[in-house]
Design a protein around this motif. Structure first.
Motif, mmCIF file in Angstrom:
data_model
loop_
_atom_site.group_PDB
_atom_site.id
_atom_site.type_symbol
_atom_site.label_atom_id
_atom_site.label_comp_id
_atom_site.label_asym_id
_atom_site.label_seq_id
_atom_site.Cartn_x
_atom_site.Cartn_y
_atom_site.Cartn_z
ATOM 1 N N UNK A 197 0.834 -1.205 0.000
ATOM 2 C CA UNK A 197 0.000 0.000 0.000
ATOM 3 C C UNK A 197 0.868 1.254 0.000
ATOM 4 N N UNK A 198 1.876 1.264 0.856
ATOM 5 C CA UNK A 198 2.778 2.420 0.916
ATOM 6 C C UNK A 198 3.473 2.632 -0.424
ATOM 7 N N UNK A 199 3.878 1.543 -1.049
ATOM 8 C CA UNK A 199 4.555 1.650 -2.340
ATOM 9 C C UNK A 199 3.628 2.220 -3.402
ATOM 10 N N UNK A 200 2.402 1.718 -3.469
ATOM 11 C CA UNK A 200 1.433 2.241 -4.435
ATOM 12 C C UNK A 200 1.188 3.734 -4.216
ATOM 13 N N UNK A 201 1.026 4.126 -2.971
ATOM 14 C CA UNK A 201 0.770 5.533 -2.651
ATOM 15 C C UNK A 201 1.928 6.424 -3.094
ATOM 16 N N UNK A 202 3.136 5.999 -2.781
ATOM 17 C CA UNK A 202 4.299 6.841 -3.062
ATOM 18 C C UNK A 202 4.590 6.898 -4.560
ATOM 19 N N UNK A 203 4.551 5.748 -5.231
ATOM 20 C CA UNK A 203 4.898 5.726 -6.658
ATOM 21 C C UNK A 203 3.900 6.546 -7.469
#
Length: 267
Positions: A197-203
């Motif tokens: 989730x964090x990766x999707x948000x940041x990217x």
């Protein structure tokens, strides 16, 4: 358009340029690439349908030579091909820190040399390449280099004296961005978000912000201020970044990269 292009060096950037040129419409028979390892050579033939030859054969056969080797390997490569390079050929160098004068001094008189600083987003056709003319270049040589590099992204022209700064900004730049992305993802995990989730948000935030910068043409300060409400969450975060002198740290880091580029040339 030149008849035949040889890419000397089949590392990541060499293959990236090769694949980009083929996607842009170059026929495999117009391209050569060099690779000494038999297994890797077979892989390139299978994947792209191109001839894989020796450095010497490439220098004999091609109209344009694209040198995609590590800076420390450039003297050996130039020594290997110098005897067969012809003044009517164009040499395009993608080696960081290697000046056009260094290459010109090791090749026959009159060879046109174009210096290029690419970056790794070329892998997805979103590269940023800066090109500079050597002593024997004219408009046709620069246009030829632009045509090659535009297959993997955008191209700008800069005076060669600015290439160390270009190296520090866009050549090394993706690493700085990935460092920030990595830090933001870790912060999300630290605050309880699943890593995916964090990766999707940041990217997506990174992608959208870059697109906003390009398509609006607004100054980044203006865009940042639009997100920063007085006394709000973003203001609190930016204050922490300023307290920790993140802006100054970026300046120092980028200057260190520029200085290392200069050192590479001196070495």
């Amino acid at each position: 358009m030149t008849d035949q292009v040889a890419i000397l060096g089949a590392g990541v950037m060499g293959e990236t340029l090769l694949s980009g040129l083929i996607r842009a419409g170059r026929r495999p028979e117009q391209l050569l690439i060099t690779e000494r390892r038999a297994e890797r050579a077979a892989e390139l033939r299978e994947r792209y349908g191109v001839d894989v030859v020796s450095n010497l054969d490439a220098a004999v056969k091609a109209d344009t030579l694209v040198l995609v080797v590590k800076p420390q390997d450039m003297p050996e490569l130039l020594g290997e091909i110098a005897s067969v390079v012809r003044p009517e050929q164009t040499v395009v160098s993608l080696a960081a820190g290697i000046s056009t004068s260094f290459i010109e001094s090791r090749l026959p008189e009159g060879v046109a040399v174009v210096r290029v600083m690419p970056n790794t987003p070329a892998l997805v056709d979103e590269g940023m390449a800066a090109i500079s003319r050597g002593a024997h270049c004219d408009e046709s040589h620069l246009a030829l280099a632009e045509g090659l590099l535009s297959a993997t992204g955008r191209v700008i022209r800069v005076p060669e004296k600015q290439q160390d700064a270009v190296t520090a900004i866009s050549g090394s730049g993706p690493a700085y961005i990935f460092f920030v992305v990595e830090s933001m993802i870790e912060a999300g995990v630290h605050m309880g978000l699943p890593r995916t989730t964090a990766t999707d948000l940041v990217v997506q935030t990174l992608f959208g912000s870059a697109k906003l910068l390009r398509e609006t043409g607004e100054h980044p300060t203006v865009l940042r201020e639009r997100v920063t409400s007085p006394g709000g969450t973003t203001a609190a975060a930016v204050r922490e970044l300023e307290d920790h002198k993140v802006r100054a740290a970026f300046l120092s880091a980028i200057e260190a990269a520029r200085n290392r580029s200069r050192d590479l040339a001196a070495e």
